[in-house]
Design an enzyme around this catalytic site. Structure first.
Site, PDB file in Angstrom:
ATOM      1  N   ASP A  90       0.904  -1.390   0.042  1.00  0.00           N
ATOM      2  CA  ASP A  90      -0.049   0.053   0.051  1.00  0.00           C
ATOM      3  C   ASP A  90       0.888   1.249   0.025  1.00  0.00           C
ATOM      4  O   ASP A  90       2.024   1.151   0.304  1.00  0.00           O
ATOM      5  CB  ASP A  90      -0.805   0.055   1.017  1.00  0.00           C
ATOM      6  CG  ASP A  90      -0.622   0.195   2.574  1.00  0.00           C
ATOM      7  OD1 ASP A  90       0.660   0.344   2.561  1.00  0.00           O
ATOM      8  OD2 ASP A  90      -1.085   0.285   3.455  1.00  0.00           O
ATOM      9  N   ASP A 297      -7.661  -7.199   1.879  1.00  0.00           N
ATOM     10  CA  ASP A 297      -6.630  -7.598   2.917  1.00  0.00           C
ATOM     11  C   ASP A 297      -7.202  -7.413   4.361  1.00  0.00           C
ATOM     12  O   ASP A 297      -8.257  -6.740   4.540  1.00  0.00           O
ATOM     13  CB  ASP A 297      -5.504  -6.652   2.826  1.00  0.00           C
ATOM     14  CG  ASP A 297      -5.608  -5.256   2.877  1.00  0.00           C
ATOM     15  OD1 ASP A 297      -5.513  -4.731   3.972  1.00  0.00           O
ATOM     16  OD2 ASP A 297      -6.130  -4.514   2.239  1.00  0.00           O
ATOM     17  N   CYS A 338     -10.403 -28.910  10.788  1.00  0.00           N
ATOM     18  CA  CYS A 338      -9.439 -28.187  10.126  1.00  0.00           C
ATOM     19  C   CYS A 338      -8.219 -29.231  10.052  1.00  0.00           C
ATOM     20  O   CYS A 338      -7.642 -29.919  10.747  1.00  0.00           O
ATOM     21  CB  CYS A 338      -9.047 -27.147  10.959  1.00  0.00           C
ATOM     22  SG  CYS A 338      -7.805 -26.039  10.492  1.00  0.00           S
ATOM     23  N   CYS A 340      -5.031 -27.947   9.452  1.00  0.00           N
ATOM     24  CA  CYS A 340      -3.660 -27.243   9.725  1.00  0.00           C
ATOM     25  C   CYS A 340      -2.864 -27.782  10.785  1.00  0.00           C
ATOM     26  O   CYS A 340      -3.311 -28.818  11.378  1.00  0.00           O
ATOM     27  CB  CYS A 340      -4.065 -25.675  10.053  1.00  0.00           C
ATOM     28  SG  CYS A 340      -4.399 -25.516  11.877  1.00  0.00           S
ATOM     29  N   CYS A 343      -4.176 -27.750  14.592  1.00  0.00           N
ATOM     30  CA  CYS A 343      -5.187 -28.505  14.848  1.00  0.00           C
ATOM     31  C   CYS A 343      -4.918 -30.123  14.514  1.00  0.00           C
ATOM     32  O   CYS A 343      -5.599 -31.039  15.429  1.00  0.00           O
ATOM     33  CB  CYS A 343      -6.599 -28.076  13.547  1.00  0.00           C
ATOM     34  SG  CYS A 343      -7.140 -26.666  14.126  1.00  0.00           S
ATOM     35  N   HIS A 369      -3.459 -21.401  12.229  1.00  0.00           N
ATOM     36  CA  HIS A 369      -5.093 -21.878  12.229  1.00  0.00           C
ATOM     37  C   HIS A 369      -5.628 -20.911  11.715  1.00  0.00           C
ATOM     38  O   HIS A 369      -6.368 -21.075  10.616  1.00  0.00           O
ATOM     39  CB  HIS A 369      -5.386 -22.280  13.588  1.00  0.00           C
ATOM     40  CG  HIS A 369      -6.931 -22.686  13.475  1.00  0.00           C
ATOM     41  ND1 HIS A 369      -7.451 -23.620  12.988  1.00  0.00           N
ATOM     42  CD2 HIS A 369      -8.075 -21.636  13.698  1.00  0.00           C
ATOM     43  CE1 HIS A 369      -8.926 -23.497  12.891  1.00  0.00           C
ATOM     44  NE2 HIS A 369      -9.166 -22.136  13.455  1.00  0.00           N
TER      45      HIS A 369
END
Ligand SMILES: [Zn+2]
Length: 402
Positions: A90, A297, A338, A340, A343, A369
């Site tokens: 940005d 974002d 999940c 990930c 998890c 996560h």
């Protein structure tokens, strides 16, 4: 640069591919906030493994530290950070706003652009910024040194940082600015956009910058005023930028924000990508995507982790508070569905312990996560748009399309 793949019959939602010099982003996509060329707590290789496709870094912060010349000498953001995928920076306009009018009005940072909402009380104070037609003068929050951003200097800084998508300097307004001020700030943003485009054009073939394939987006301003937003979208669309970002004050409420998108997005060319700067809640994602937003974002994954929260679909506001005493001996993962690394290996009880003990590993595990949660949610959103079932998916999530 952008290819639309599928479009909803009932809403403006669409799926597509955003092509950058560092790979393709499947849209709609969540762009993780890497303010200082880092998603707090998680290194680039792990982010890539989570399926994350794009990062946004902050020109203002990287200019102050370590400085764009350092980043450039190490190959730009990609060489410097080791994140090889698509990136944005940005322009610093929002940070200048936060130090200036945002500070005077007690409104500001991304989490609480709406006065009276948000997690932290806002501290009012004197502006640390002086704005003129030339640009913005401000003092560094790092060491008190004096800096000036102009539309031209911000392009040079971003050429050195080398992100795939860059943004022109703009003047953000506060929801507390009146129409007259918002109007003059919008016109200045348009003049600055022309100067930025010209600077970008003049440097197009200049040697010595790390990423020659950069694309410059335009930023639509105009506050929460319908005629101003429509005018800004028309003027910025006519300047033939590579894509568009919708920034600044989005009003005083979520409903205002959706109206701003309703006025703005239809005025932008359909064959170019649209980015919404800084949103956070799961409900917001559905409402923004339904209005034709391609990328947005979101600092929520790291901000929530810092506050001891992780995403969970069936929890109130999709948040599980890890400090909750009821989780002290809870042997379940955050989310049994999940995939990930957090998890699949750790219990809520262990994460609560790490969080309460202030262990650094807590921050990394919680952020992993949260990032994976948003990556999977956006995969579902893209599939739902392709099947024209976005409203059904939103209902399943307790969200509406607004
Ligand atoms: Zn997980």
């Amino acid at each position: 640069m952008f290819r639309e793949l599928a479009r909803s019959q009932h809403t403006a939602a669409r799926t597509g591919e955003l092509k950058t010099p560092h790979g393709i982003v499947r849209t709609p996509a969540f762009v993780a906030v890497a303010t200082r060329a880092s998603v707090k707590g998680v290194e680039p290789a792990a982010l890539r493994a989570l399926g994350l496709e794009m990062l946004i870094s902050n020109t203002y912060h990287l200019h102050l530290r370590p400085g764009e010349d350092v980043v450039s000498s190490l190959g730009g953001l990609h060489g410097f950070s080791g994140w090889r995928g698509p990136t944005m920076t940005d322009s610093g306009g929002f940070q200048v706003f936060s130090l200036g009018a945002g500070k005077e009005h007690g409104v500001g940072k991304v989490a609480s652009i709406f006065p009276g909402c948000g997690d932290a009380p806002r501290i009012r104070g004197a502006s640390l910024v002086k704005l003129s037609e030339h640009g913005a003068w401000f003092r560094s929050v790092v060491d008190g040194s004096e800096h000036t951003f102009t539309p031209e200097s911000v392009i040079v800084t971003q050429k050195k940082l080398g992100a795939d998508i860059i943004l022109p300097l703009d003047e953000c307004t506060s929801p507390l600015h009146d129409r007259a001020y918002t109007h003059s700030a919008m016109q200045r943003t348009h003049r600055w956009a022309r100067r930025a485009r010209e600077a970008f054009r003049l440097l197009a073939d200049a040697p010595g910058f790390p990423n020659p394939g950069q694309v410059l987006y335009g930023i639509v301003q105009g506050g929460a005023y319908e005629d101003l937003r429509r005018e800004s979208a028309r003027v910025i669309a006519d300047m033939d930028f590579g894509g568009f970002a919708i920034g600044g004050s989005l009003g005083r409420s979520k409903d205002d924000m959706w109206r701003v998108l309703d006025w703005t997005v239809p005025a932008l060319p359909a064959d170019k990508p649209r980015h919404l700067l800084g949103i956070g809640e799961v409900e917001d994602i559905f409402a923004a995507v339904a209005r034709g937003i391609d990328t947005f974002d979101c600092a929520a994954p790291t901000r929530m982790a810092r506050n001891g929260s992780v995403y969970l679909k069936d929890a109130p506001r999709h948040r599980l508070h890890l400090r909750n005493a009821a989780l002290r001996t809870d042997d379940r993962p955050i989310d049994p569905s999940c995939d990930c690394a957090t998890c699949t290996a750790h219990s809520r009880a262990y994460l609560q312990h790490l969080c309460r003990a202030g262990e650094l590993s807590y921050y990394r595990l919680a952020t992993i996560h949260n990032v994976r949660f948003l990556v999977r949610l956006l995969e579902d959103v893209r599939a739902a748009i392709a099947a024209d079932q976005l409203d059904a998916l939103a209902r399943e999530w307790g969200a509406s399309l607004g």
